[in-house]
Scaffold this motif. Sequence first.
Motif, PDB file in Angstrom:
ATOM      1  N   UNK A  48       0.862  -1.185   0.000  1.00  0.00           N
ATOM      2  CA  UNK A  48       0.000   0.000   0.000  1.00  0.00           C
ATOM      3  C   UNK A  48       0.890   1.222   0.000  1.00  0.00           C
ATOM      4  N   UNK A  50       0.546   3.684   1.681  1.00  0.00           N
ATOM      5  CA  UNK A  50       0.694   4.174   3.054  1.00  0.00           C
ATOM      6  C   UNK A  50       1.869   3.503   3.775  1.00  0.00           C
ATOM      7  N   UNK A  51       2.454   2.473   3.164  1.00  0.00           N
ATOM      8  CA  UNK A  51       3.637   1.832   3.750  1.00  0.00           C
ATOM      9  C   UNK A  51       4.889   2.696   3.546  1.00  0.00           C
ATOM     10  N   UNK A  80      -6.839  -0.810   0.875  1.00  0.00           N
ATOM     11  CA  UNK A  80      -6.893  -0.904   2.335  1.00  0.00           C
ATOM     12  C   UNK A  80      -7.755   0.215   2.910  1.00  0.00           C
ATOM     13  N   UNK A  82      -8.549   3.276   3.498  1.00  0.00           N
ATOM     14  CA  UNK A  82      -8.172   4.686   3.385  1.00  0.00           C
ATOM     15  C   UNK A  82      -6.671   4.927   3.525  1.00  0.00           C
ATOM     16  N   UNK A  86      -3.598   8.739   4.030  1.00  0.00           N
ATOM     17  CA  UNK A  86      -2.388   9.005   4.822  1.00  0.00           C
ATOM     18  C   UNK A  86      -1.235   9.382   3.901  1.00  0.00           C
ATOM     19  N   UNK A  90       0.920  12.711   4.263  1.00  0.00           N
ATOM     20  CA  UNK A  90       2.346  12.615   4.591  1.00  0.00           C
ATOM     21  C   UNK A  90       3.185  13.328   3.543  1.00  0.00           C
TER      22      UNK A  90
ATOM     23  N   UNK B 506     -13.173  -4.287  -2.644  1.00  0.00           N
ATOM     24  CA  UNK B 506     -11.817  -3.947  -3.077  1.00  0.00           C
ATOM     25  C   UNK B 506     -11.466  -4.555  -4.423  1.00  0.00           C
ATOM     26  N   UNK B 589      -4.114   4.407  15.648  1.00  0.00           N
ATOM     27  CA  UNK B 589      -4.953   5.378  14.945  1.00  0.00           C
ATOM     28  C   UNK B 589      -4.991   5.150  13.439  1.00  0.00           C
ATOM     29  N   UNK B 590      -3.870   4.803  12.826  1.00  0.00           N
ATOM     30  CA  UNK B 590      -3.869   4.696  11.359  1.00  0.00           C
ATOM     31  C   UNK B 590      -4.370   3.350  10.844  1.00  0.00           C
ATOM     32  N   UNK B 591      -4.452   2.348  11.694  1.00  0.00           N
ATOM     33  CA  UNK B 591      -4.842   1.020  11.192  1.00  0.00           C
ATOM     34  C   UNK B 591      -6.275   1.043  10.675  1.00  0.00           C
ATOM     35  N   UNK B 592      -6.449   0.715   9.379  1.00  0.00           N
ATOM     36  CA  UNK B 592      -7.812   0.739   8.830  1.00  0.00           C
ATOM     37  C   UNK B 592      -8.664  -0.431   9.321  1.00  0.00           C
ATOM     38  N   UNK B 593      -8.065  -1.403   9.981  1.00  0.00           N
ATOM     39  CA  UNK B 593      -8.811  -2.614  10.331  1.00  0.00           C
ATOM     40  C   UNK B 593      -8.917  -2.825  11.842  1.00  0.00           C
ATOM     41  N   UNK B 619      -4.306  -6.878   7.589  1.00  0.00           N
ATOM     42  CA  UNK B 619      -4.296  -7.249   6.168  1.00  0.00           C
ATOM     43  C   UNK B 619      -2.979  -6.885   5.493  1.00  0.00           C
ATOM     44  N   UNK B 620      -2.033  -6.365   6.277  1.00  0.00           N
ATOM     45  CA  UNK B 620      -0.710  -6.145   5.727  1.00  0.00           C
ATOM     46  C   UNK B 620      -0.578  -4.974   4.786  1.00  0.00           C
ATOM     47  N   UNK B 621      -1.126  -3.823   5.144  1.00  0.00           N
ATOM     48  CA  UNK B 621      -0.926  -2.642   4.299  1.00  0.00           C
ATOM     49  C   UNK B 621       0.388  -1.954   4.641  1.00  0.00           C
ATOM     50  N   UNK B 622       0.790  -2.045   5.922  1.00  0.00           N
ATOM     51  CA  UNK B 622       2.052  -1.437   6.326  1.00  0.00           C
ATOM     52  C   UNK B 622       1.942   0.010   6.740  1.00  0.00           C
ATOM     53  N   UNK B 623       0.729   0.511   6.842  1.00  0.00           N
ATOM     54  CA  UNK B 623       0.513   1.889   7.239  1.00  0.00           C
ATOM     55  C   UNK B 623       1.140   2.188   8.597  1.00  0.00           C
ATOM     56  N   UNK B 625       3.659   0.740   9.952  1.00  0.00           N
ATOM     57  CA  UNK B 625       5.105   0.728   9.829  1.00  0.00           C
ATOM     58  C   UNK B 625       5.635   2.119   9.477  1.00  0.00           C
ATOM     59  N   UNK B 626       4.922   2.791   8.558  1.00  0.00           N
ATOM     60  CA  UNK B 626       5.384   4.095   8.117  1.00  0.00           C
ATOM     61  C   UNK B 626       5.179   5.164   9.175  1.00  0.00           C
ATOM     62  N   UNK B 627       4.216   4.952  10.069  1.00  0.00           N
ATOM     63  CA  UNK B 627       3.901   6.006  11.032  1.00  0.00           C
ATOM     64  C   UNK B 627       4.714   5.864  12.318  1.00  0.00           C
TER      65      UNK B 627
END
Lengths: 147, 655
Positions: A48, A50-51, A80, A82, A86, A90, B506, B589-593, B619-623, B625-627
């Motif tokens: 994604x 957002x990663x 995913x 939304x 992000x 960012x 999706x 906060x950022x986790x969509x799930x 679900x492994x988006x990695x959001x 990780x970035x935050x």
Amino acid sequence: MSKEEVPKDFEPNIVAFLCNWCSYAGADLAGTSRIKYPPNVKIIRVMCSSRINPLFVVNALQQGADGVLISGCHIGDCHYIYGNYYTRRRFAVLRELLKYVGIDPKRFRLSWVSASEGSRWAEVITEIVNDIKKLGPFKKFQRVLAK
Amino acid sequence: MKIGVYVCECGINIASMVNMEKVVEFAKDLPNVAIARWYKFMCSDPGQETIQKDVKEMELDRVIVAACSPRMHEPTFRGTVEKVGMNPYCFEMVNIREQNSWVHTSREEATKKAMTLIAGAVSRAALLEPLTRTKVGVTPQAMVIGGGIAGIQAALDIAGNGFKVYLVEKSPTIGGRMAQLDKTFPTLDCSACILTPKMSDVGRNPNIVLLPNTDVIKVEGYVGNFKITIRKNATFVIPDKCNACGDCADICPVIKPNEFDMGMSPRRAIYIPFPQAVPNKYVIDEAACIKCGLCKKVCEPEAIDLDLLPQEEILEIGAVVMASGYDIFDAGAAEFYGYGRYENVIDGLQMERLFSSFGPTLGDVVTIADTTKHPKKIAFIHCVGSRSLQEGFNPYCSRVCCMYLIKQARLYKEKHPEAECILFYMDIRAFGKGFEEFYCATQSQPGVRFIRGRVAEIYENPDKTLTIRAEDTLLDRPLELDFDLVVLGVGLVPKKDLLELSRLFNLSRSPDGFLMEAHPKLRPNDTFTDGVFLAGCVQAPKDIPDTVAQASGAAVKACGILSQSFLEIEPIVSFVDEAKCRGCGFCVEVCPYTAIELKEVNKFGHIVLVASVNEALCKGCGSCNAVCLSGAIEQRHFKDNQILAIISTFTKGGI
């Protein structure tokens, strides 16, 4: 500060981060449709957009990339839910930061390319490559490496 | 660390643009690379066996294949290495076809880029970690969305395999577009005669739960374990009590055009779309109803309750078949044909209703302006809204229009041998089994003419006949002809609410707006959302046999999931290094799930909060990780160091 001359045969080296579901699929579609574009962009696939940590962009520029491209699903179409909201936030912030430290914001581009937009992908690449060709090599920001 | 690098020629697909020898020689010198080879088709048996032999004999730790897109063959090669005992996540794929050889024009540049990409993969491969797939149970129930012939076939096939199926249909009845058709090409089977038995099979099948008037509003979960929220819209009729006597409709004072007859017949606010509807229950059109209560008074079984409310329900579903069908192109958008302005210009589906024995005229094809007259001359215009780059039109071919117009001309000639039918076409696409023969047979009938050329304009005359101006491109001359009726061969378009539905699941859409299949040739039933399959025109325009075939295919795929006792799910999830976590909660906060929560742990005698990932929800988006500011939460298989390694390889002067 005088503007540096751009070497004539300059081929920019651009690193791209693509989300797996939309943009990477869109880039694949450009391939299956045999749409041609310049070879300057090297793609790193993530699940994604957002990663993508903004530091990846800085890191790439520090190590000698002439430009960085990030591409994800269109807003509202994120796999995913939304994640790309992000991403948008960012990188709006990062863009300001890059400007602040004196990096031409054209060196960094955020685009939305869906799985069906193969031709759009080719356009995005062609544009960023042309933009950065005009800007010339990026040397300003390189990491000082310990010998 | 021993890495094997395998470069695929893909016939000439890659080899024509990438110098194999150069790339392989280059790869051999990369750090940790123990062996590098190239082969004509890496994905073929000999190709895979080469890899397996090397893994065993050389005890390779990592395998890299540079070939097509990982979206194509990553699962194949993961399977290859797994069979010889290597962890499948120690495999890395490099895309040098879709994103290299197919899109670049210089062999030198493409070769250079392939080297850079492979070098990047080599640097990442060394840092890959073996991962274990988690096993989850499977709910052995399917959902089929859409009750047209695709949905009916898929539901019957799944139910026939012994699994419970929820068949969700938006409208009051199943049957879909096929129920509206009269006869089907090229065999001239009566559509209703072959469809209605299937419809009643659905109604009677103990494994099928039929949910008419129902929308899907929320989708959660993942393959094998979806939680799908549906909303049963209020029809104000209690189905179990309604005996379909029709007393209510007789007394209802509200008259509306009947959608089923394409607006050519009236219906009441309380109605049944057509006599053979399944379920055969009356419904009230909420928007039209004036709540006068007359129907309630006459309803003997007391089936009407005007206070009913929509009901929501959450269903546990293992696999989903998308079969929500298509809309027809709105002929009004092609202004020059006068659809909507000239009474005697109708679209192909209206013509079907005129032909139908239970249509507005009970099968008597008449002109619309004067319903006592049978048209003597009918024009059929092909490719209305299709194969055109004009804004709002479709660039694609809808595949069925040529044939349905030819069929309509043929049917009309059968009933009225004296009539004249003229078909204006661009190209005739009679590609299916028996189509060409049907076309030729129709062509040879006296009074049927095929004119190659597009119609430029249609004018209405005072007597409501129509004058067509067109060009005969074969004779290279302009034409002006009069007709009593003009039938527009409209194409198929994605359903209006398909975007919404695709977002719920999706799913990606193709440039034409239909749902995108996982692979255009080899995975036409699959989507990139595991456990969701495609059937019928939701994927692309197609005729009835192709739809039925695809629906059975989708059903088999769904049963393939439902019959498993457990499934393995991708381990590409996030994990937390508790020692580094400072419990700030950004990731939460950022986790969509809502897969992450803060939990209390004891760190050196202090109770502190740290993040904790629920792997079943992630679900492994990695959001996250970035935050994460402290690098405590990372996404497996896409860890920071794994990505940074490629960045630094790619930027090393571009190699």
